[in-house]
Structure formats: C-alpha cells, structure tokens
Scaffold this motif. Sequence first.
Motif, PDB file in Angstrom:
ATOM      1  N   GLN A  21      88.786 -28.412 131.772  1.00 25.14           N
ATOM      2  CA  GLN A  21      88.145 -27.174 131.323  1.00 25.14           C
ATOM      3  C   GLN A  21      88.482 -26.849 129.869  1.00 25.14           C
ATOM      4  O   GLN A  21      87.604 -26.454 129.101  1.00 25.14           O
ATOM      5  CB  GLN A  21      88.526 -26.003 132.243  1.00 25.14           C
ATOM      6  N   HIS A  22      89.729 -27.035 129.480  1.00 25.89           N
ATOM      7  CA  HIS A  22      90.133 -26.799 128.086  1.00 25.89           C
ATOM      8  C   HIS A  22      89.444 -27.795 127.153  1.00 25.89           C
ATOM      9  O   HIS A  22      88.973 -27.438 126.075  1.00 25.89           O
ATOM     10  CB  HIS A  22      91.650 -26.907 127.940  1.00 25.89           C
ATOM     11  N   PHE A  23      89.391 -29.045 127.570  1.00 25.25           N
ATOM     12  CA  PHE A  23      88.761 -30.085 126.766  1.00 25.25           C
ATOM     13  C   PHE A  23      87.279 -29.798 126.552  1.00 25.25           C
ATOM     14  O   PHE A  23      86.769 -29.912 125.442  1.00 25.25           O
ATOM     15  CB  PHE A  23      88.949 -31.448 127.435  1.00 25.25           C
ATOM     16  N   THR A  25      85.678 -26.915 126.733  1.00 26.32           N
ATOM     17  CA  THR A  25      85.511 -25.730 125.888  1.00 26.32           C
ATOM     18  C   THR A  25      85.764 -26.078 124.424  1.00 26.32           C
ATOM     19  O   THR A  25      84.970 -25.725 123.536  1.00 26.32           O
ATOM     20  CB  THR A  25      86.460 -24.604 126.339  1.00 26.32           C
ATOM     21  N   TYR A  26      86.864 -26.775 124.160  1.00 28.17           N
ATOM     22  CA  TYR A  26      87.203 -27.169 122.792  1.00 28.17           C
ATOM     23  C   TYR A  26      86.119 -28.072 122.197  1.00 28.17           C
ATOM     24  O   TYR A  26      85.704 -27.885 121.048  1.00 28.17           O
ATOM     25  CB  TYR A  26      88.554 -27.875 122.772  1.00 28.17           C
ATOM     26  N   SER A  27      85.652 -29.017 122.965  1.00 29.35           N
ATOM     27  CA  SER A  27      84.620 -29.947 122.486  1.00 29.35           C
ATOM     28  C   SER A  27      83.346 -29.203 122.115  1.00 29.35           C
ATOM     29  O   SER A  27      82.747 -29.447 121.071  1.00 29.35           O
ATOM     30  CB  SER A  27      84.308 -31.002 123.548  1.00 29.35           C
ATOM     31  N   ARG A  28      82.922 -28.286 122.986  1.00 32.27           N
ATOM     32  CA  ARG A  28      81.713 -27.515 122.712  1.00 32.27           C
ATOM     33  C   ARG A  28      81.866 -26.712 121.422  1.00 32.27           C
ATOM     34  O   ARG A  28      80.986 -26.709 120.560  1.00 32.27           O
ATOM     35  CB  ARG A  28      81.402 -26.603 123.895  1.00 32.27           C
ATOM     36  N   GLU A  29      83.005 -26.046 121.258  1.00 29.61           N
ATOM     37  CA  GLU A  29      83.236 -25.232 120.058  1.00 29.61           C
ATOM     38  C   GLU A  29      83.259 -26.083 118.794  1.00 29.61           C
ATOM     39  O   GLU A  29      82.689 -25.701 117.767  1.00 29.61           O
ATOM     40  CB  GLU A  29      84.550 -24.459 120.192  1.00 29.61           C
ATOM     41  N   GLU A  30      83.916 -27.227 118.853  1.00 26.13           N
ATOM     42  CA  GLU A  30      84.004 -28.109 117.679  1.00 26.13           C
ATOM     43  C   GLU A  30      82.640 -28.665 117.283  1.00 26.13           C
ATOM     44  O   GLU A  30      82.309 -28.729 116.100  1.00 26.13           O
ATOM     45  CB  GLU A  30      84.990 -29.242 117.925  1.00 26.13           C
ATOM     46  N   LYS A  33      80.546 -26.013 115.570  1.00 25.02           N
ATOM     47  CA  LYS A  33      80.960 -25.852 114.171  1.00 25.02           C
ATOM     48  C   LYS A  33      80.378 -26.967 113.308  1.00 25.02           C
ATOM     49  O   LYS A  33      79.854 -26.714 112.216  1.00 25.02           O
ATOM     50  CB  LYS A  33      82.479 -25.860 114.047  1.00 25.02           C
TER      51      LYS A  33
END
Length: 75
Positions: A21-23, A25-30, A33
């Motif tokens: 889940q953290h991965f 979320t982080y991937s989507r945000e990066e 950007k």
Amino acid sequence: DGGFVWQGDRKLDNYDAEFEQHFLTYSREEFEKKANLWIGTLNCPEYLSEVDKALTKEEENAAYWLQQETHSKLF
C-alpha cells in the motif's frame, strides 16, 4: 539452478500491509509529479518518449522486484 526456491504457503498479509500500500501510494505520487513536470516542459513527442522510457523501466523493475499481485496493480 542453485537459486532460492520458496517452499510453503504464500501468506502476503505483511507484504500487503507493510509494503504494498505504501509503495503504490508513493509510486502514484511520484509519477504524477513527473507527468506534471514533463507536461510543462516538453512538447508532445518528447513527453511521449519520456513516458515510454519510464513505463519500460518500471515494468522491468516490477517484474524483477515485486510480487506478481503488485505488478498487476501498477499497470
């Protein structure tokens, strides 16, 4: 072949809760950007080229590092 072979049940509860889940979320945000930066600075062919390179690299990384269940959620 001398490689590691997993034997036993595939319990992914910790993987799901502590990593996936953290991965995701982080991937989507990066990538949001990166896409916003590329849209603001590149023309259409350059943008498409950057997207293609990024997707190719991420597909290779996902196939190598991630559980198949996570790979399918990225794409």
